[in-house]
Motif scaffolding. Structure first.
Motif, mmCIF file in Angstrom:
data_model
loop_
_atom_site.group_PDB
_atom_site.id
_atom_site.type_symbol
_atom_site.label_atom_id
_atom_site.label_comp_id
_atom_site.label_asym_id
_atom_site.label_seq_id
_atom_site.Cartn_x
_atom_site.Cartn_y
_atom_site.Cartn_z
ATOM 1 N N ARG A 307 68.661 36.739 67.188
ATOM 2 C CA ARG A 307 67.852 37.888 66.448
ATOM 3 C C ARG A 307 68.188 38.446 65.181
ATOM 4 N N THR A 308 68.374 37.580 64.322
ATOM 5 C CA THR A 308 68.966 37.732 62.868
ATOM 6 C C THR A 308 67.648 37.916 61.719
ATOM 7 N N ASP A 309 68.098 38.744 60.679
ATOM 8 C CA ASP A 309 67.131 38.930 59.883
ATOM 9 C C ASP A 309 67.668 38.533 58.495
ATOM 10 N N SER A 310 68.788 37.870 58.299
ATOM 11 C CA SER A 310 69.251 37.563 57.022
ATOM 12 C C SER A 310 69.278 35.893 57.018
ATOM 13 N N ARG A 311 69.572 35.180 56.110
ATOM 14 C CA ARG A 311 69.373 33.916 55.667
ATOM 15 C C ARG A 311 70.838 33.394 55.129
ATOM 16 N N TYR A 312 71.749 34.499 54.778
ATOM 17 C CA TYR A 312 72.936 34.419 54.086
ATOM 18 C C TYR A 312 74.021 34.666 55.095
ATOM 19 N N LEU A 313 75.220 34.096 54.610
ATOM 20 C CA LEU A 313 76.617 34.049 55.311
ATOM 21 C C LEU A 313 77.410 34.991 54.647
ATOM 22 N N THR A 314 78.396 35.474 55.680
ATOM 23 C CA THR A 314 79.625 36.170 55.107
ATOM 24 C C THR A 314 80.558 35.365 54.556
ATOM 25 N N THR A 315 81.543 36.183 53.661
ATOM 26 C CA THR A 315 82.393 35.063 52.785
ATOM 27 C C THR A 315 83.570 34.785 53.840
ATOM 28 N N ASP A 316 83.854 35.283 55.021
ATOM 29 C CA ASP A 316 84.960 34.870 55.630
ATOM 30 C C ASP A 316 84.672 33.634 56.489
ATOM 31 N N LEU A 317 83.107 33.244 56.567
ATOM 32 C CA LEU A 317 82.879 31.938 57.176
ATOM 33 C C LEU A 317 83.317 30.769 56.575
ATOM 34 N N LYS A 318 83.595 31.165 55.244
ATOM 35 C CA LYS A 318 83.730 29.812 54.407
ATOM 36 C C LYS A 318 85.082 28.863 55.216
ATOM 37 N N ALA A 319 86.023 29.728 55.819
ATOM 38 C CA ALA A 319 87.133 29.045 56.311
ATOM 39 C C ALA A 319 86.526 28.183 57.779
ATOM 40 N N THR A 320 85.446 28.574 58.384
ATOM 41 C CA THR A 320 85.089 27.852 59.542
ATOM 42 C C THR A 320 84.283 26.685 59.300
ATOM 43 N N MET A 321 83.937 26.492 58.039
ATOM 44 C CA MET A 321 82.894 25.349 57.765
ATOM 45 C C MET A 321 83.292 23.946 57.997
ATOM 46 N N THR A 322 84.597 23.568 57.983
ATOM 47 C CA THR A 322 85.039 22.235 58.381
ATOM 48 C C THR A 322 85.178 22.218 59.690
ATOM 49 N N GLU A 323 85.364 23.316 60.605
ATOM 50 C CA GLU A 323 85.383 23.207 61.962
ATOM 51 C C GLU A 323 83.814 23.017 62.661
ATOM 52 N N ARG A 324 82.658 23.647 61.997
ATOM 53 C CA ARG A 324 81.654 23.287 62.363
ATOM 54 C C ARG A 324 81.022 22.051 62.166
ATOM 55 N N LEU A 325 81.401 21.608 60.996
ATOM 56 C CA LEU A 325 81.136 20.234 60.755
ATOM 57 C C LEU A 325 81.463 19.196 61.744
ATOM 58 N N ASN A 326 82.876 19.451 62.334
ATOM 59 C CA ASN A 326 83.411 18.746 63.188
ATOM 60 C C ASN A 326 82.670 18.548 64.559
ATOM 61 N N ALA A 327 81.997 20.006 64.738
ATOM 62 C CA ALA A 327 81.642 20.200 66.031
ATOM 63 C C ALA A 327 80.090 19.486 66.016
ATOM 64 N N ILE A 328 79.564 19.096 64.847
ATOM 65 C CA ILE A 328 78.264 18.499 64.897
ATOM 66 C C ILE A 328 78.462 17.084 64.473
ATOM 67 N N SER A 329 79.665 16.600 64.373
ATOM 68 C CA SER A 329 79.916 15.257 63.894
ATOM 69 C C SER A 329 79.152 14.198 64.951
ATOM 70 N N GLY A 330 79.072 14.277 66.146
ATOM 71 C CA GLY A 330 78.457 13.575 66.870
ATOM 72 C C GLY A 330 76.979 13.451 66.693
ATOM 73 N N TYR A 331 76.317 14.332 66.361
ATOM 74 C CA TYR A 331 75.046 14.531 65.844
ATOM 75 C C TYR A 331 74.735 13.941 64.532
ATOM 76 N N SER A 332 75.545 14.063 63.701
ATOM 77 C CA SER A 332 75.492 13.535 62.152
ATOM 78 C C SER A 332 76.457 12.790 61.607
ATOM 79 N N PRO A 333 76.115 11.685 61.185
ATOM 80 C CA PRO A 333 77.488 10.832 60.480
ATOM 81 C C PRO A 333 77.937 11.420 59.200
ATOM 82 N N GLU A 334 77.067 11.940 58.568
ATOM 83 C CA GLU A 334 77.364 12.628 57.544
ATOM 84 C C GLU A 334 78.495 13.820 57.721
#
Length: 689
Positions: A307-334
């Protein structure tokens, strides 16, 4: 040892919190561990008292009791949830409980759910707040390590309470006034009524539309189709004459206007944007999308807070991006490739703390999920979120757009040539440059197209949500429920993926106060609630305005000279009092109910088809009611029979079967004559041996 009481909003969330907090002893109403006791609400356990609970005279639906303005709003337990509320109260009073944590949904309504409970049980111990945007183990542990005093969220609670009181004042008083005035159940509200008006306005535009046929003139060239300037709607004769002239004319390039356009990838979805896309692409209702999203968040932990009304991310999430990519690597070869390369986010404009409110945009979590566990609809919503997230790692789309002007005699035509310089996030191909030069001659052929003006399209939930968002009606968390209420109350209906207003809804908009129909006043009220949430407006000021509005709105309805024709009233007469019967849609089907409020007669419009089979032709039978009570009738062969006594037709449970077997076992054969049932049971037992 002292323990912390944790209150979740739902049993499913409580189960996950308990697992992370190692509260592994389960009871009927809570989980308990060494340091934590985790319990749950069932959505709302309490709500504002209904009118008759304040004053007995308010139970009567009359103008004399309106407007209803409680001196002070009070809360009361909701029916059927008393056992859970009692359990929470007992847990809160345990001597080993030294504090509590609100772990309900991190938003306005979640705060209201919890604060109602802790206020009602008069909780005096320290109260803290868990505020997380995903349900992963990592997020839960981090959230409990950074609990905040609940006083920090006091303004959020005040806004939630003000919203609840405003809806009580406006919704109950106006709906009751309309119902009393026009003798039918007419529901109005500060958000739902202007929302319904959007649908009605579009319906009116469609009904008043008159199609017109016209022709357009274009010039077909080797470089593209050019449009006549100015672009005119031509009659058939004029178009034919102009086409003949164009075919005899030589054209030259008189201007080339070149612009390079950099298009950035779209940002992650907020809830409303996701609901719009899901409705357009899959015809999901706003409520369906929210429910699917809630499961992805709570059950599978694959996405962030819904239930969010924002399309932006907080700056502290930058450090989590690689981990999130790893989490969806089974879904996306990219994603797998980018995770290995530690690819940074290219669309860096997404990181903007000032544009994030309570929660950031919808993105995948760091949880590596098993996608084969998702059903088809859940997977569709998950794909939308993940695909949008992946665009953040792609370059801008760059195009060179050349607007070419062709001049010949009295005619001017233009076309735009698109040269893709960098495909970027659009994943298309680079294209060749335009070879035309200014002053060059261009040959062309006139093309006539006959067209007919089209009526405006009916609103869908996607386009209606866009209107609600534009005018500030409701919040991402409440819009889906508002649309469902309009449908369930018979004011709006869905046909395929289109929305239309019903005859009852059309009349309601004519009968209700004009100020309640306009989105401007309601949008101002929503803005006021946001100001309360931010601490810029006192709740008392807002509620005082709501009270004044309530008095005015009820007075206007009382004095109205307008009339109402019940669209559901039939010519059928009630057999008990003689009044006309009204059709009423329910979850169990359509019923005829008496229009006389003092009469309780009701019956089904159509016979109820049951699973009871006809003994002669084996078709399903319908259940009817006659002078001698209910009976089954086969609509194929006409066979009728009375229903069996439920007491005697009840299926035996295992205990009863065991007793019956014991009774007729060889050791218990004392009867002179063996019954057929005993003989059958014996034979069956011998066959199994």
């Amino acid at each position: 040892m002292s323990k912390t009481l944790v209150l979740a909003e739902k049993p499913s969330v409580a189960k996950e919190l308990a697992r992370v907090l190692q509260a592994d002893q389960k009871t009927a109403h809570y989980y308990e561990g060494k340091n934590y006791i985790v319990t749950w609400a069932l959505g709302h356990l309490l709500g504002l008292k209904m009118p008759e609970q304040y004053h007995p005279q308010w139970q009567k639906w009359t103008f004399e009791t309106l407007p209803m303005l409680p001196t002070k709003f009070e809360i009361t337990p909701l029916p059927k949830t008393g056992a859970q509320l009692k359990a929470i109260k007992q847990l809160a009073r345990r001597k080993d409980v030294n504090q509590a944590v609100i772990a309900t949904d991190a938003g306005r309504e979640g705060e209201l759910v919890a604060r109602f409970i802790f206020d009602y049980i008069d909780f005096k111990k320290p109260l803290k707040r868990l505020w997380i945007s995903s349900q992963t183990d990592k997020a839960i542990k981090a959230g409990f390590a950074a609990l905040q005093p609940d006083q920090n969220y006091e303004h959020l609670y005040q806004a939630a309470m003000a919203r609840s009181e405003a809806d009580w004042l406006i919704g109950l008083n106006v709906s009751r006034a309309l119902t009393v005035k026009y003798h039918d159940s007419l529901s109005a509200g500060r958000v739902q009524t202007p929302t319904l008006a959007f649908v009605a306005e579009r319906e009116q535009a469609i009904n008043h539309f008159k199609p017109q046929t016209y022709q357009t003139l274009q010039l077909q060239t080797p470089y593209g189709t050019a449009a006549l300037q100015p672009n005119k709607h031509l009659s058939a004769d004029a178009a034919q004459k102009m086409a003949a002239q164009v075919n005899r004319t030589d054209f030259k390039v008189t201007a080339i206007d070149v612009k390079t356009k950099h298009e950035k990838a779209p940002l992650p979805y907020d809830l409303t944007a996701l609901q719009q896309v899901a409705n357009e692409r899959y015809h999901f209702s706003a409520k369906e999308t929210l429910n699917l999203l809630q499961r992805l968040y709570e059950r599978y932990k694959l996405v962030t807070y819904p239930r969010t009304d924002s399309r932006y991310l907080t700056t502290d999430l930058k450090a989590t991006m690689t981990e999130r990519l790893n989490a969806i690597s089974g879904y996306s070869p990219e994603a797998k490739k980018w995770a290995a390369q530690k690819q940074p986010v290219i669309q860096t404009q997404v990181f903007n703390n000032s544009k994030v409110g309570d929660h950031y945009g919808l993105i995948p979590t760091e949880e590596r999920g098993q996608l084969n566990q998702l059903d088809n609809d859940e997977l569709k919503i998950y794909r939308l979120i993940v695909d949008q997230f992946l665009l953040l790692f792609k370059e801008d789309h760059v195009e060179k757009r050349s607007k070419v002007t062709l001049q010949g005699g009295q005619f001017t035509f233009t076309f735009t040539y698109h040269q893709v310089l960098e495909p970027g996030f659009k994943d298309d191909q680079k294209t060749a440059p335009l070879t035309l030069k200014q002053g060059a001659s261009v040959k062309g052929q006139a093309v006539l197209k006959q067209q007919t003006t089209k009526p405006p399209k009916r609103l869908t939930e996607a386009t209606l949500l866009a209107q609600m968002e534009k005018y500030g009606l409701g919040t991402p968390a409440t819009r889906a429920d508002i649309l469902e209420k309009l449908v369930s109350s018979g004011l709006m209906k869905r046909q395929s993926n289109e929305l239309s207003v019903t005859p009852k809804g059309t009349q309601l908009l004519d009968l209700v106060n004009p100020s309640l129909v306009s989105p401007k006043l309601t949008a101002q009220w929503e803005a006021d609630l946001k100001s309360i949430e931010q601490g810029d407006l006192a709740p008392k000021t807002f509620i005082a305005t709501m009270r004044d509005n309530t008095v005015r709105l009820v007075k206007e309805i009382k004095g109205s000279k307008k009339t109402y024709k019940d669209p559901n009233l039939t010519q059928k007469k009630c057999p008990q009092c003689g009044s006309r019967l009204r059709e009423k849609q329910t979850r169990q089907g359509t019923f005829y109910v008496c229009s006389n409020p003092d009469c309780d007669y009701r019956r089904r419009k159509d016979p109820k088809v049951t699973n009871h089979r006809c003994p002669q032709c084996h078709h399903k039978m319908v259940l009817l009611k006659g002078a001698n009570g209910e009976y089954f009738k086969c609509q194929h062969c006409g066979f009728t029979e009375k229903p069996q006594d439920k007491k005697h037709s009840k299926r035996m449970n295992k205990h009863e079967e065991k007793k019956l077997l014991q009774k007729y076992s060889p050791d218990a054969q004392e009867a002179a004559e063996e019954s057929p049932l005993a003989a059958a049971l014996k034979a069956a037992m011998h066959q199994d041996q």
